[in-house]
Structure formats: C-alpha cells, structure tokens
Motif scaffolding. Sequence first.
Motif, short mmCIF file in Angstrom:
data_model
loop_
_atom_site.label_atom_id
_atom_site.label_comp_id
_atom_site.label_asym_id
_atom_site.label_seq_id
_atom_site.Cartn_x
_atom_site.Cartn_y
_atom_site.Cartn_z
N ILE A 1 34.16 84.22 31.98
CA ILE A 1 32.95 84.90 31.51
C ILE A 1 33.10 85.21 30.02
O ILE A 1 32.16 85.03 29.23
CB ILE A 1 32.69 86.21 32.30
CG1 ILE A 1 32.51 85.92 33.79
CG2 ILE A 1 31.50 86.97 31.74
CD1 ILE A 1 31.32 85.05 34.14
N ASP A 2 34.28 85.66 29.64
CA ASP A 2 34.55 85.92 28.22
C ASP A 2 34.42 84.64 27.40
O ASP A 2 33.92 84.66 26.28
CB ASP A 2 35.96 86.50 28.03
CG ASP A 2 36.12 87.87 28.67
OD1 ASP A 2 35.17 88.67 28.64
OD2 ASP A 2 37.22 88.14 29.20
N ALA A 3 34.86 83.52 27.98
CA ALA A 3 34.76 82.23 27.28
C ALA A 3 33.31 81.88 26.99
O ALA A 3 32.99 81.41 25.89
CB ALA A 3 35.43 81.14 28.11
N LEU A 4 32.44 82.11 27.96
CA LEU A 4 31.02 81.83 27.76
C LEU A 4 30.44 82.72 26.66
O LEU A 4 29.74 82.24 25.76
CB LEU A 4 30.24 82.04 29.06
CG LEU A 4 30.51 81.04 30.16
CD1 LEU A 4 29.83 81.47 31.45
CD2 LEU A 4 30.04 79.66 29.76
N GLU A 5 30.75 84.00 26.72
CA GLU A 5 30.25 84.94 25.71
C GLU A 5 30.78 84.59 24.33
O GLU A 5 30.04 84.62 23.34
CB GLU A 5 30.63 86.37 26.07
CG GLU A 5 29.89 86.91 27.27
CD GLU A 5 30.29 88.34 27.60
OE1 GLU A 5 30.72 89.08 26.70
OE2 GLU A 5 30.19 88.71 28.77
N LEU A 6 32.05 84.25 24.26
CA LEU A 6 32.66 83.90 22.98
C LEU A 6 32.06 82.60 22.44
O LEU A 6 31.77 82.49 21.25
CB LEU A 6 34.18 83.77 23.12
CG LEU A 6 34.94 83.42 21.85
CD1 LEU A 6 34.66 84.42 20.73
CD2 LEU A 6 36.43 83.36 22.14
N GLY A 7 31.84 81.63 23.31
CA GLY A 7 31.22 80.37 22.89
C GLY A 7 29.85 80.59 22.27
O GLY A 7 29.51 80.00 21.24
#
Length: 87
Positions: free
Chosen positions: A42-48
């Motif tokens: 989920i963090d990866a999506l937000e960071l992307g």
Amino acid sequence: MDELKQQIKECIVSSLELEDITPEQISDSDPIFGTGLGLDSIDALELGVALKKKFGVKFNTESSETRNHFASVNALAEFISSEQAKK
C-alpha cells in the motif's frame, strides 16, 4: 544527484506521513521496503503516486523492473534521473 536523493527522501516521509523518521535517517542504499523502512505494498502505491506528481515519472506496474526501481533511494534516483533525461 544528492539533491534528487534528498527530494526523494522528503517525498517518502511526507507522502507516507512517517512521523518517527526524518529524511536524514533514510540511507541511500538501504532497502525501502521489508527490512529497510518496513513499508508495504500500500505504501508502494502511495509513494508511486507521490513520485509521479513530484517528478513526472510513471512506473509500469506490469514490469518486473518496477520492483528494482523501488529497491532503495539510490535506485529511485537513478530511475527518475534516467526518465527525466528522456524528456
């Protein structure tokens, strides 16, 4: 490149609202996910999304290379730099 890495670190901290971590505490070479900062998918999506807004780069979710781009601040800086050079 150091300025770009600093901007990436600031983006990580602000976009993921990491209250206990400052940009200065993030190592350029340590893993961002898993054992590193302990971030998840989920963090990866937000960071992307945050990196796309800030730097104008797109990550291909279909590509196996995307995981490598998110390996560390160094890897993100190299990817963003190369993508911006193409423009």
